[in-house]
Design an enzyme around this catalytic site. Structure first.
Site, PDB file in Angstrom:
ATOM      1  N   TYR A  43      21.586 138.038  95.813  1.00 42.12           N
ATOM      2  CA  TYR A  43      22.216 137.107  94.873  1.00 42.12           C
ATOM      3  C   TYR A  43      22.706 135.858  95.605  1.00 42.12           C
ATOM      4  O   TYR A  43      22.484 134.724  95.165  1.00 42.12           O
ATOM      5  CB  TYR A  43      23.369 137.813  94.159  1.00 42.12           C
ATOM      6  CG  TYR A  43      24.217 136.924  93.292  1.00 42.12           C
ATOM      7  CD1 TYR A  43      23.714 136.389  92.113  1.00 42.12           C
ATOM      8  CD2 TYR A  43      25.533 136.626  93.637  1.00 42.12           C
ATOM      9  CE1 TYR A  43      24.500 135.568  91.303  1.00 42.12           C
ATOM     10  CE2 TYR A  43      26.320 135.822  92.843  1.00 42.12           C
ATOM     11  CZ  TYR A  43      25.799 135.290  91.678  1.00 42.12           C
ATOM     12  OH  TYR A  43      26.579 134.479  90.897  1.00 42.12           O
ATOM     13  N   GLU A  65      30.943 136.077  83.940  1.00 38.80           N
ATOM     14  CA  GLU A  65      32.190 135.783  84.656  1.00 38.80           C
ATOM     15  C   GLU A  65      33.387 136.302  83.864  1.00 38.80           C
ATOM     16  O   GLU A  65      34.356 136.795  84.448  1.00 38.80           O
ATOM     17  CB  GLU A  65      32.330 134.276  84.894  1.00 38.80           C
ATOM     18  CG  GLU A  65      31.312 133.681  85.862  1.00 38.80           C
ATOM     19  CD  GLU A  65      31.482 134.139  87.295  1.00 38.80           C
ATOM     20  OE1 GLU A  65      32.494 134.801  87.614  1.00 38.80           O
ATOM     21  OE2 GLU A  65      30.590 133.841  88.111  1.00 38.80           O
ATOM     22  N   TRP A  73      32.399 141.547  91.431  1.00 39.38           N
ATOM     23  CA  TRP A  73      31.148 140.924  90.996  1.00 39.38           C
ATOM     24  C   TRP A  73      29.970 141.868  91.206  1.00 39.38           C
ATOM     25  O   TRP A  73      28.997 141.851  90.459  1.00 39.38           O
ATOM     26  CB  TRP A  73      30.935 139.610  91.730  1.00 39.38           C
ATOM     27  CG  TRP A  73      29.702 138.896  91.267  1.00 39.38           C
ATOM     28  CD1 TRP A  73      28.585 138.646  91.991  1.00 39.38           C
ATOM     29  CD2 TRP A  73      29.459 138.365  89.958  1.00 39.38           C
ATOM     30  NE1 TRP A  73      27.653 137.996  91.220  1.00 39.38           N
ATOM     31  CE2 TRP A  73      28.168 137.801  89.967  1.00 39.38           C
ATOM     32  CE3 TRP A  73      30.214 138.308  88.779  1.00 39.38           C
ATOM     33  CZ2 TRP A  73      27.613 137.194  88.839  1.00 39.38           C
ATOM     34  CZ3 TRP A  73      29.654 137.689  87.659  1.00 39.38           C
ATOM     35  CH2 TRP A  73      28.373 137.154  87.702  1.00 39.38           C
TER      36      TRP A  73
END
Length: 241
Positions: A43, A65, A73
């Site tokens: 990522y 988010e 995350w």
């Protein structure tokens, strides 16, 4: 849960205060959280900080988010394929059309974060996206982006964002970006993020507090959150460093 609940951001994962760039298995320096696992590494190397200007892409990042608040995350990344399945590829029109039965099905789906308030907010935010795009009032969004925004987009070879959510978000591009050399110098929010969060809330969006807005701005390249020395620093092309 408040709109901007405490979150475990990528910037904090696996890092201690004062930590500079970490050397990856390929010998390249990176912001340390990127070395948490292969998923985070991929990522970081291919997505984080790359500009996104299309409506669907921005709605997806904004939604994810918001779902991250209070979580890591990495959890969201692991569940991203399921999120895309449940939320119709984050097509705002299709998500906006989700009814009570669809929301109930999403809440019952163990593949995603089963937080009813966040799921309901995602549907409501999709409706806000559609409203922005279809607004008849010419005052609803700025036709002219601030000069520094136009300059930054030209520098990166990017087209101006379309009216609607893209124009709203990108009109809040700050005039400068942080230049952290250590993890402890990476800010969690900013005046630009606070302004973006207030604007989004006025337009009917939820779970979009300043911390979430700042994380979004980092993720889509509006703020360069890469440490100085990272091989990905400057990847957005927006900043004259």
């Amino acid at each position: 849960m408040p709109d901007d609940a405490p979150r475990t951001s990528p910037d904090a994962a696996g890092s201690s205060p004062g930590t500079g760039p970490a050397i990856g298995p390929d010998g390249r320096p990176r912001t340390p959280w990127a070395l948490g696992n292969e998923r985070l590494l991929a990522y970081y190397d291919s997505e984080w900080g790359e500009p996104i200007l299309d409506e669907t892409g921005l709605f997806e990042r904004l939604s994810l988010e918001a779902f991250q608040a209070g979580l890591s995350w990495d959890v969201i990344l692991a569940k991203r394929p399921a999120f895309r399945d449940v939320f119709h590829g984050f097509d705002p029109d299709r998500v906006a059309a989700m009814d009570d039965a669809a929301v109930a099905a999403a809440v019952a789906d163990a593949r995603i974060v089963r937080n009813r308030a966040k799921i309901v907010a995602a549907v409501g935010n999709a409706r806000a996206v559609v409203t922005l795009r279809d607004a008849d009032d010419p005052r609803a969004l700025p036709d002219e982006l601030p000069p520094h925004v136009r300059t930054a987009l030209r520098r990166a070879g990017l087209p101006p964002p379309a009216r609607g959510l893209p124009a709203l978000i990108w009109s809040h591009l700050p005039e400068t970006t942080p230049r952290p050399t250590t993890v402890e110098e990476i800010p969690a929010t900013s005046p630009a993020a606070t302004s973006l969060a207030k604007t989004l809330k006025k337009r009917g969006f939820r779970f979009v507090g300043p911390t979430t807005a700042h994380a979004l701005m980092e993720a889509i390249g509006m703020v360069d959150g890469h440490l100085a020395g990272s091989w990905r620093r400057g990847c957005s092309g927006l900043w004259d460093e």
